[in-house]
Scaffold this motif. Structure first.
Motif, PDB file in Angstrom:
ATOM      1  N   GLN A 263      32.827  -0.086  72.786  1.00  0.00           N
ATOM      2  CA  GLN A 263      32.765  -0.870  71.825  1.00  0.00           C
ATOM      3  C   GLN A 263      34.786  -1.122  71.817  1.00  0.00           C
ATOM      4  O   GLN A 263      35.193  -2.081  71.277  1.00  0.00           O
ATOM      5  N   ASN A 264      34.733  -0.439  71.613  1.00  0.00           N
ATOM      6  CA  ASN A 264      36.311   0.219  70.832  1.00  0.00           C
ATOM      7  C   ASN A 264      36.921  -0.044  71.961  1.00  0.00           C
ATOM      8  O   ASN A 264      38.096  -0.404  71.774  1.00  0.00           O
ATOM      9  N   ALA A 265      36.543   0.037  72.936  1.00  0.00           N
ATOM     10  CA  ALA A 265      37.198   0.232  74.566  1.00  0.00           C
ATOM     11  C   ALA A 265      37.435  -1.487  74.179  1.00  0.00           C
ATOM     12  O   ALA A 265      39.436  -1.633  74.749  1.00  0.00           O
ATOM     13  N   LEU A 266      37.503  -3.068  73.549  1.00  0.00           N
ATOM     14  CA  LEU A 266      37.880  -4.159  73.548  1.00  0.00           C
ATOM     15  C   LEU A 266      39.049  -4.216  72.744  1.00  0.00           C
ATOM     16  O   LEU A 266      39.317  -5.423  72.231  1.00  0.00           O
ATOM     17  N   VAL A 267      38.951  -3.547  71.599  1.00  0.00           N
ATOM     18  CA  VAL A 267      39.339  -3.724  70.797  1.00  0.00           C
ATOM     19  C   VAL A 267      41.239  -3.536  70.923  1.00  0.00           C
ATOM     20  O   VAL A 267      41.496  -2.864  71.310  1.00  0.00           O
ATOM     21  N   ARG A 268      42.183  -4.694  70.116  1.00  0.00           N
ATOM     22  CA  ARG A 268      43.283  -4.404  71.084  1.00  0.00           C
ATOM     23  C   ARG A 268      44.332  -5.295  69.804  1.00  0.00           C
ATOM     24  O   ARG A 268      43.385  -6.482  69.272  1.00  0.00           O
ATOM     25  N   ASN A 269      45.047  -4.884  69.865  1.00  0.00           N
ATOM     26  CA  ASN A 269      45.896  -6.113  69.159  1.00  0.00           C
ATOM     27  C   ASN A 269      46.062  -8.157  70.298  1.00  0.00           C
ATOM     28  O   ASN A 269      46.707  -7.830  71.559  1.00  0.00           O
ATOM     29  N   LEU A 270      45.923  -8.629  69.557  1.00  0.00           N
ATOM     30  CA  LEU A 270      45.891  -9.818  70.144  1.00  0.00           C
ATOM     31  C   LEU A 270      48.013 -10.131  69.363  1.00  0.00           C
ATOM     32  O   LEU A 270      48.196 -10.301  68.726  1.00  0.00           O
ATOM     33  N   GLN A 271      47.998 -11.016  71.229  1.00  0.00           N
ATOM     34  CA  GLN A 271      49.458 -11.835  71.255  1.00  0.00           C
ATOM     35  C   GLN A 271      49.382 -13.467  70.720  1.00  0.00           C
ATOM     36  O   GLN A 271      48.029 -14.182  70.528  1.00  0.00           O
ATOM     37  N   PRO A 272      50.032 -13.841  69.719  1.00  0.00           N
ATOM     38  CA  PRO A 272      50.272 -14.871  68.707  1.00  0.00           C
ATOM     39  C   PRO A 272      49.520 -16.133  69.145  1.00  0.00           C
ATOM     40  O   PRO A 272      49.976 -16.017  70.467  1.00  0.00           O
ATOM     41  N   GLU A 273      48.680 -17.197  68.668  1.00  0.00           N
ATOM     42  CA  GLU A 273      48.886 -18.574  69.333  1.00  0.00           C
ATOM     43  C   GLU A 273      48.842 -19.272  68.532  1.00  0.00           C
ATOM     44  O   GLU A 273      47.852 -20.277  68.281  1.00  0.00           O
ATOM     45  N   PHE A 274      49.937 -19.310  67.887  1.00  0.00           N
ATOM     46  CA  PHE A 274      50.000 -20.117  66.569  1.00  0.00           C
ATOM     47  C   PHE A 274      50.388 -21.870  67.393  1.00  0.00           C
ATOM     48  O   PHE A 274      50.417 -22.045  68.140  1.00  0.00           O
ATOM     49  N   LEU A 309      49.039 -21.858  55.555  1.00  0.00           N
ATOM     50  CA  LEU A 309      49.262 -21.429  56.639  1.00  0.00           C
ATOM     51  C   LEU A 309      49.642 -21.869  57.663  1.00  0.00           C
ATOM     52  O   LEU A 309      49.363 -21.164  58.155  1.00  0.00           O
ATOM     53  N   ASP A 310      49.855 -22.856  57.390  1.00  0.00           N
ATOM     54  CA  ASP A 310      49.714 -23.638  58.826  1.00  0.00           C
ATOM     55  C   ASP A 310      50.676 -22.538  59.717  1.00  0.00           C
ATOM     56  O   ASP A 310      51.643 -22.731  59.295  1.00  0.00           O
ATOM     57  N   GLY A 311      50.594 -22.715  61.153  1.00  0.00           N
ATOM     58  CA  GLY A 311      51.413 -22.246  62.228  1.00  0.00           C
ATOM     59  C   GLY A 311      52.025 -20.833  62.090  1.00  0.00           C
ATOM     60  O   GLY A 311      52.659 -20.471  62.200  1.00  0.00           O
ATOM     61  N   LYS A 312      50.832 -20.336  60.658  1.00  0.00           N
ATOM     62  CA  LYS A 312      51.578 -18.539  60.454  1.00  0.00           C
ATOM     63  C   LYS A 312      50.603 -17.963  61.496  1.00  0.00           C
ATOM     64  O   LYS A 312      50.434 -16.760  61.023  1.00  0.00           O
ATOM     65  N   TYR A 313      49.513 -18.647  61.090  1.00  0.00           N
ATOM     66  CA  TYR A 313      48.159 -17.972  62.102  1.00  0.00           C
ATOM     67  C   TYR A 313      47.588 -17.865  63.118  1.00  0.00           C
ATOM     68  O   TYR A 313      47.838 -19.862  63.069  1.00  0.00           O
ATOM     69  N   THR A 314      47.020 -17.214  64.207  1.00  0.00           N
ATOM     70  CA  THR A 314      46.100 -18.231  64.996  1.00  0.00           C
ATOM     71  C   THR A 314      45.083 -19.120  64.647  1.00  0.00           C
ATOM     72  O   THR A 314      43.534 -17.702  64.395  1.00  0.00           O
ATOM     73  N   VAL A 315      44.315 -20.413  65.063  1.00  0.00           N
ATOM     74  CA  VAL A 315      43.211 -20.774  64.777  1.00  0.00           C
ATOM     75  C   VAL A 315      43.116 -21.042  66.109  1.00  0.00           C
ATOM     76  O   VAL A 315      43.527 -21.228  67.102  1.00  0.00           O
ATOM     77  N   PHE A 316      41.626 -20.326  66.062  1.00  0.00           N
ATOM     78  CA  PHE A 316      40.758 -20.617  67.138  1.00  0.00           C
ATOM     79  C   PHE A 316      39.185 -21.152  67.776  1.00  0.00           C
ATOM     80  O   PHE A 316      38.738 -21.078  68.356  1.00  0.00           O
ATOM     81  N   ALA A 317      39.100 -21.848  67.000  1.00  0.00           N
ATOM     82  CA  ALA A 317      37.357 -22.008  65.893  1.00  0.00           C
ATOM     83  C   ALA A 317      37.586 -22.808  64.940  1.00  0.00           C
ATOM     84  O   ALA A 317      38.261 -22.860  63.831  1.00  0.00           O
ATOM     85  N   ARG A 318      36.480 -23.955  64.475  1.00  0.00           N
ATOM     86  CA  ARG A 318      35.721 -24.328  63.360  1.00  0.00           C
ATOM     87  C   ARG A 318      34.795 -24.318  63.368  1.00  0.00           C
ATOM     88  O   ARG A 318      33.796 -24.129  64.387  1.00  0.00           O
ATOM     89  N   VAL A 319      33.887 -24.151  62.203  1.00  0.00           N
ATOM     90  CA  VAL A 319      33.154 -24.280  61.428  1.00  0.00           C
ATOM     91  C   VAL A 319      32.192 -25.969  61.942  1.00  0.00           C
ATOM     92  O   VAL A 319      32.888 -27.313  61.511  1.00  0.00           O
ATOM     93  N   VAL A 320      30.878 -25.540  62.350  1.00  0.00           N
ATOM     94  CA  VAL A 320      30.198 -27.083  63.777  1.00  0.00           C
ATOM     95  C   VAL A 320      29.006 -27.228  63.102  1.00  0.00           C
ATOM     96  O   VAL A 320      28.099 -27.907  62.695  1.00  0.00           O
ATOM     97  N   GLY A 321      28.290 -26.129  61.993  1.00  0.00           N
ATOM     98  CA  GLY A 321      27.178 -26.158  61.021  1.00  0.00           C
ATOM     99  C   GLY A 321      27.173 -24.713  60.166  1.00  0.00           C
ATOM    100  O   GLY A 321      27.956 -23.845  60.484  1.00  0.00           O
ATOM    101  N   GLY A 322      26.413 -25.782  59.139  1.00  0.00           N
ATOM    102  CA  GLY A 322      26.265 -23.979  57.908  1.00  0.00           C
ATOM    103  C   GLY A 322      27.177 -24.745  57.046  1.00  0.00           C
ATOM    104  O   GLY A 322      27.546 -23.012  57.068  1.00  0.00           O
ATOM    105  N   MET A 323      28.539 -25.347  56.846  1.00  0.00           N
ATOM    106  CA  MET A 323      28.922 -25.320  56.216  1.00  0.00           C
ATOM    107  C   MET A 323      29.309 -24.951  54.427  1.00  0.00           C
ATOM    108  O   MET A 323      29.564 -25.195  53.638  1.00  0.00           O
TER     109      MET A 323
END
Length: 354
Positions: A263-274, A309-323
């Motif tokens: 698990q630890n081997a998978l953890v790494r810093n991510l390049q931004p995708e703003f 926060l728009d354009g400053k953090y990488t948005v990668f998903a949205r809630v489609v159930g359980g809001m």
């Protein structure tokens, strides 16, 4: 002379394939990669003992929570001899000290205190790094699967001497050739293929289902899915709640137990995708520090309008159930930004929906 040399080369014994030991316990399976290059005599002894059925019915009789587990004592087959557990099967091997690190997953031979050449059937497995033990014990294997099982065993109830309150039985130890590595389908998946995946966050307040915005942040979505599949998020709490703004989870500093080496081997810093995706309720983004490329595992879900926060953090998903669950978590009482009640992300289920 030349003919004899050629014959010796032709009939030379080929090197054996790397071996693993599969330990079936009453709490789950542990797979160990054996290290004959580091400790040939210990590996040979362990292999023979396993082949003779010598470990079957023994127990992990001693535990230190998230520290180590100890087992293999032939006396532990007999519950009536519990007072003697830890004294059997020793004084059979001389030590083979190497530079193999005493880190999480290391498998080493138990010794009689003060007697460096007293190893035998008993062994211990490190549930976390044990640097203080480096160079004192012979490391002859390393856990490649099931370190979570080792950690679970280490956390069972025990007395002040570390004697486990329940019998954690080693049902069998089987030696096998190391199988070829299993290819992770997420590694080479296209953004379109990644978009077919869903993740369900199982929390103590209910379930939250996510779909991934892979046309805007394919690599962040890929990494989240890989971390989730590996169980990295299991046992992380919702550690931050800002009413009508965000809830945050996934930070490893708050995880209830250490990561496994895999698990630890998978953890790494991510390049931004703003991107231009607006931060509205239900949007999921990676948390980060001041450095735009400092996101690793922690993420937040917008519970209100987060347009600052728009354009400053990488948005990668949205809630489609359980809001409704998101809103319930966002409404808990807080001390500053810390929830007053413990809300745990117990597991993340990942499934592909074709």
């Amino acid at each position: 002379m030349l003919f004899a040399l050629l014959l010796s080369l032709v009939f030379q014994t080929p090197p054996s394939a790397p071996k693993q030991a599969v330990i079936e316990t009453s709490m789950g399976t542990i797979v160990i990669a054996l290290l004959p290059a580091k400790a040939p005599n210990h590996v040979a002894f362990f292999t023979k003992t396993a082949g003779d059925g010598g470990f079957a019915g023994t127990t992990f009789h001693r535990v230190i929570k998230y520290g180590l587990i100890q087992g293999g004592d032939p006396l532990s087959k007999d519950p009536a001899k519990s007072a003697q557990y830890g004294t059997g099967g020793l004084n059979l091997l001389k030590r083979e000290i190497s530079d193999e690190p005493m880190t999480a997953g290391a498998v080493a031979a138990v010794l009689v205190p003060g007697q460096p050449n007293s190893a035998g059937a008993q062994f211990f497995i490190c549930a976390s790094d044990q640097v203080a033990l480096q160079g004192q014990f012979t490391v002859f294997g390393r856990v490649v699967e099931g370190l979570d099982i080792v950690q679970q065993i280490s956390a069972v109830k025990a007395d002040a001497q570390g004697r486990a309150a329940e019998r954690i039985v080693i049902k069998s130890v089987t030696i096998r050739d190391t199988p070829p590595p299993v290819k992770d389908p997420l590694v080479e998946a296209t953004p379109a293929e990644l978009a077919k995946y869903r993740a369900v966050l199982e929390t103590s307040k209910g379930e939250i289902e996510l779909e991934f915005i892979t046309d805007k942040a394919p690599e962040t979505a890929r990494q989240f899915l890989r971390l989730a599949t590996a169980g990295v998020y299991d046992g992380t709490p919702v550690h931050r709640v800002v009413p009508n703004f965000v809830l945050q989870s996934g930070a490893l500093a708050y995880r209830d137990k250490p990561l496994t080496p895999a698990q630890n081997a998978l953890v790494r810093n991510l390049q931004p995708e703003f991107s231009d995706v607006p931060n509205v309720p239900g949007i999921v983004s990676m948390a980060r520090g001041d450095d735009p490329a400092s996101a690793t595992t922690s993420f937040f879900i917008c519970t209100g309008e987060c347009r600052a926060l728009d354009g400053k953090y990488t948005v990668f998903a949205r809630v489609v159930g359980g809001m409704d669950v998101v809103k319930a978590i966002g409404a808990v009482a807080v001390d500053g930004e810390t929830p007053k009640e413990k809300i745990v992300l117990t597991r993340v289920r990942v499934a592909r929906k074709d």
